[in-house]
Design an enzyme around this catalytic site. Structure first.
Site, PDB file in Angstrom:
ATOM      1  N   HIS A 102       8.145  -0.241   7.206  1.00 44.74           N
ATOM      2  CA  HIS A 102       7.529   0.849   6.447  1.00 44.74           C
ATOM      3  C   HIS A 102       8.550   1.459   5.477  1.00 44.74           C
ATOM      4  O   HIS A 102       8.530   2.655   5.194  1.00 44.74           O
ATOM      5  CB  HIS A 102       7.008   1.928   7.418  1.00 44.74           C
ATOM      6  N   PRO A 145       0.826  -1.214   0.000  1.00 40.37           N
ATOM      7  CA  PRO A 145       0.000   0.000   0.000  1.00 40.37           C
ATOM      8  C   PRO A 145       0.861   1.265   0.000  1.00 40.37           C
ATOM      9  O   PRO A 145       1.845   1.349   0.738  1.00 40.37           O
ATOM     10  CB  PRO A 145      -0.766  -0.112   1.327  1.00 40.37           C
ATOM     11  N   GLY A 190       7.160  -1.820  -2.616  1.00 38.71           N
ATOM     12  CA  GLY A 190       6.659  -0.466  -2.396  1.00 38.71           C
ATOM     13  C   GLY A 190       7.260   0.490  -3.402  1.00 38.71           C
ATOM     14  O   GLY A 190       6.742   0.701  -4.497  1.00 38.71           O
ATOM     15  N   ARG A 191       8.422   1.049  -3.040  1.00 41.71           N
ATOM     16  CA  ARG A 191       9.020   2.065  -3.917  1.00 41.71           C
ATOM     17  C   ARG A 191       9.338   1.521  -5.301  1.00 41.71           C
ATOM     18  O   ARG A 191       9.251   2.262  -6.288  1.00 41.71           O
ATOM     19  CB  ARG A 191      10.289   2.628  -3.280  1.00 41.71           C
ATOM     20  N   LYS A 231       0.468  -5.635   9.487  1.00 43.82           N
ATOM     21  CA  LYS A 231       1.628  -5.118   8.733  1.00 43.82           C
ATOM     22  C   LYS A 231       2.466  -4.207   9.625  1.00 43.82           C
ATOM     23  O   LYS A 231       1.938  -3.253  10.193  1.00 43.82           O
ATOM     24  CB  LYS A 231       1.137  -4.325   7.519  1.00 43.82           C
TER      25      LYS A 231
HETATM   26  C1  LIG Z   1       5.402   6.967  -0.687  1.00 46.72           C
HETATM   27  C2  LIG Z   1       5.030   5.852   0.259  1.00 46.72           C
HETATM   28  C3  LIG Z   1       3.789   5.862   0.861  1.00 46.72           C
HETATM   29  C4  LIG Z   1       3.413   4.816   1.708  1.00 46.72           C
HETATM   30  N1  LIG Z   1       2.152   4.789   2.236  1.00 46.72           N
HETATM   31  C5  LIG Z   1       1.771   3.744   3.005  1.00 46.72           C
HETATM   32  C6  LIG Z   1       0.441   3.648   3.467  1.00 46.72           C
HETATM   33  O1  LIG Z   1      -0.398   4.492   3.170  1.00 46.72           O
HETATM   34  N2  LIG Z   1       0.125   2.571   4.246  1.00 46.72           N
HETATM   35  C7  LIG Z   1       1.046   1.611   4.592  1.00 46.72           C
HETATM   36  O2  LIG Z   1       0.715   0.660   5.304  1.00 46.72           O
HETATM   37  N3  LIG Z   1       2.310   1.674   4.131  1.00 46.72           N
HETATM   38  C8  LIG Z   1       2.685   2.700   3.343  1.00 46.72           C
HETATM   39  N4  LIG Z   1       3.954   2.745   2.853  1.00 46.72           N
HETATM   40  C9  LIG Z   1       4.885   1.654   3.161  1.00 46.72           C
HETATM   41  C10 LIG Z   1       4.773   0.545   2.103  1.00 46.72           C
HETATM   42  O3  LIG Z   1       3.555  -0.115   2.186  1.00 46.72           O
HETATM   43  C11 LIG Z   1       5.875  -0.487   2.282  1.00 46.72           C
HETATM   44  O4  LIG Z   1       5.862  -0.989   3.587  1.00 46.72           O
HETATM   45  C12 LIG Z   1       7.254   0.085   1.964  1.00 46.72           C
HETATM   46  O5  LIG Z   1       7.199   0.939   0.845  1.00 46.72           O
HETATM   47  C13 LIG Z   1       8.222  -1.047   1.690  1.00 46.72           C
HETATM   48  O6  LIG Z   1       9.498  -0.561   1.498  1.00 46.72           O
HETATM   49  P1  LIG Z   1      10.132  -0.267   0.059  1.00 46.72           P
HETATM   50  O7  LIG Z   1       9.514   0.998  -0.409  1.00 46.72           O
HETATM   51  O8  LIG Z   1      11.581  -0.130   0.380  1.00 46.72           O
HETATM   52  O9  LIG Z   1       9.792  -1.423  -0.835  1.00 46.72           O
HETATM   53  C14 LIG Z   1       4.329   3.771   1.987  1.00 46.72           C
HETATM   54  C15 LIG Z   1       5.579   3.774   1.357  1.00 46.72           C
HETATM   55  C16 LIG Z   1       5.927   4.790   0.501  1.00 46.72           C
HETATM   56  C17 LIG Z   1       7.265   4.733  -0.192  1.00 46.72           C
END
Ligand SMILES: Cc1cc2nc3c(=O)[nH]c(=O)nc-3n(C[C@H](O)[C@H](O)[C@H](O)COP(=O)(O)O)c2cc1C
Length: 381
Positions: free
Chosen positions: A273, A77, A327-328, A249
């Protein structure tokens, strides 16, 4: 020129997005050591390939939460994704359906949960942020149930707001404020500005109905919504309330994972996160073996944070995870390439994961759990 890896998606995203939007996506808490540690820990894991194995046919499909998925990863997400790519939520959800993998819509998503349920009826998961208002949370959960979501991921790793220095420096808030600096960024990124203008201002489409409508109050409402008193008792109530699969999560300790299992949660995402909440957490991939041995072979363990390639996905599975969220990696792709980036990111992950599987002498996801990656001595942190 085609982007050939996640680093190239990121480079494109950096060129295309206004600075405040790129920093929102790319940045993390404090010094951002948490992000670097997540990524480095994946790099430091290596495989010793098995040679002379027939790997002509390889199968990435796997079973999770009672059904088969075409590949062992799904989309994490991400709040405000339409700020990064207009139409991003819908495009990513559509690409996930086409690839037969799950897509998770955030509570802070820019498309409503009802709309994503239409696009991805069998592939959509919903991520819940538990806000301060019991009534709002109860209503969102009811809407998610009515819309038909099978999997609810409740995110528990934001007990307090993060200090993301880039966002603070950019004065980043939603809806964004047109300061002179923002105006300069908009003018110098005309293609993003025009596409965003045409698509309409990104909105918190699922939760805006609970918030005040004027700009200042919406921004204040969003930042006051973190429920710092959320605890195991409240999670137990959510478990009683939600009739389908509930996944927690943002857990990082074996004891917490065991606790979630005792409450009847159907799985957990080991996640920090993506290093966005604090800089001093361990890399999630380092925690997987220990948590796997604590919960035994059958409890569903998902992992995210730092996954930047299909090889990283295979490393996470070999370390003991059942499934991976990206995610990213996905958001760099859609921010850099526009909506076609959604398919490009999924295709890239699948291609890299499949090659990795063959390269190390395995042909499917069940058997790669024996591959036991080796950790190199840590170089940086
Ligand atoms: C721009 C951004 C917004 C995010 N928003 C949420 C969110 O609304 N809810 C949530 O549970 N995690 C959120 N996350 C965390 C992601 O779900 C995930 O855990 C994380 O991106 C994983 O790491 P990675 O970006 O290195 O793959 C967000 C991550 C990013 C980069």
């Amino acid at each position: 020129m085609t982007a050939l890896c996640v680093a190239e998606f990121r480079a494109r995203a950096k060129r295309k997005l206004p600075k405040f939007a790129f920093d929102y996506l790319d940045g993390g808490a404090g010094s951002e050591a948490g992000i670097r540690r997540n990524e480095q820990a994946f790099e430091d894991l290596v495989f010793r390939p098995r040679a002379l194995v027939n790997v002509e046919t390889r199968d990435l499909s796997t079973t999770l939460f009672g059904r088969r998925w075409a590949a062992p990863f799904g989309i994490a997400p991400v709040g405000l994704s339409n700020l990064l790519c207009p139409g991003g939520d819908e495009a990513i959800a559509g690409a996930a359906v086409a690839a037969d993998i799950p897509y998770t819509l955030s509570t802070a998503g820019t498309t409503s949960l009802e709309r994503i349920a239409e696009i991805a009826p069998q592939h959509g998961w919903f991520q819940l942020y538990v806000s301060r208002s019991d009534d709002d949370v109860a209503d969102i959960v009811t809407r998610a149930e009515r819309a038909g979501y099978d999997v609810l991921l409740v995110t528990v790793d934001i007990p307090v707001p993060a200090r993301r220095l880039r966002d603070l420096r950019n004065n980043f808030s939603m809806p964004f404020r047109i300061t002179p600096l923002v105006a300069y960024e908009l003018v110098t990124h005309p293609s993003w500005s025009l596409r965003t203008l045409a698509a309409g201002r990104p909105r918190f489409a699922t939760i805006e109905r609970y918030a005040p409508s004027d700009r200042e109050s919406l921004a204040a409402y969003m930042s006051s919504q973190i429920r710092s008193k959320y605890d195991w008792g409240e999670l137990a109530k959510l478990r009683e309330r939600w009739p389908r699969r509930l996944v927690v999560k943002g857990l990082m300790n074996a004891e917490d994972v065991l606790h979630a299992r005792e409450l009847g949660c159907d799985g957990v995402v080991i996640s920090n996160h993506g290093g966005r909440q604090m800089e001093s957490g361990p890399a999630t991939i380092d925690l997987v073996p220990e948590i796997r041995s604590a919960v035994g072979p059958d409890y569903p363990l998902l992992v995210d944070s730092g996954v930047r390639s299909g090889e990283h996905i295979i490393k996470a599975l070999a370390a003991g995870a059942d499934f991976v969220l990206i995610g990213r990696a996905m958001m760099y792709a859609v921010a850099g390439l526009g909506t076609p980036g959604a398919k490009a990111a999924i295709d890239l992950m699948i291609d890299e994961a499949s090659r990795c599987l063959g390269q190390i002498g395995y042909t499917d996801i069940a058997s790669v759990k024996q591959a036991k990656p080796v950790r190199l001595p840590r170089t940086t942190a």
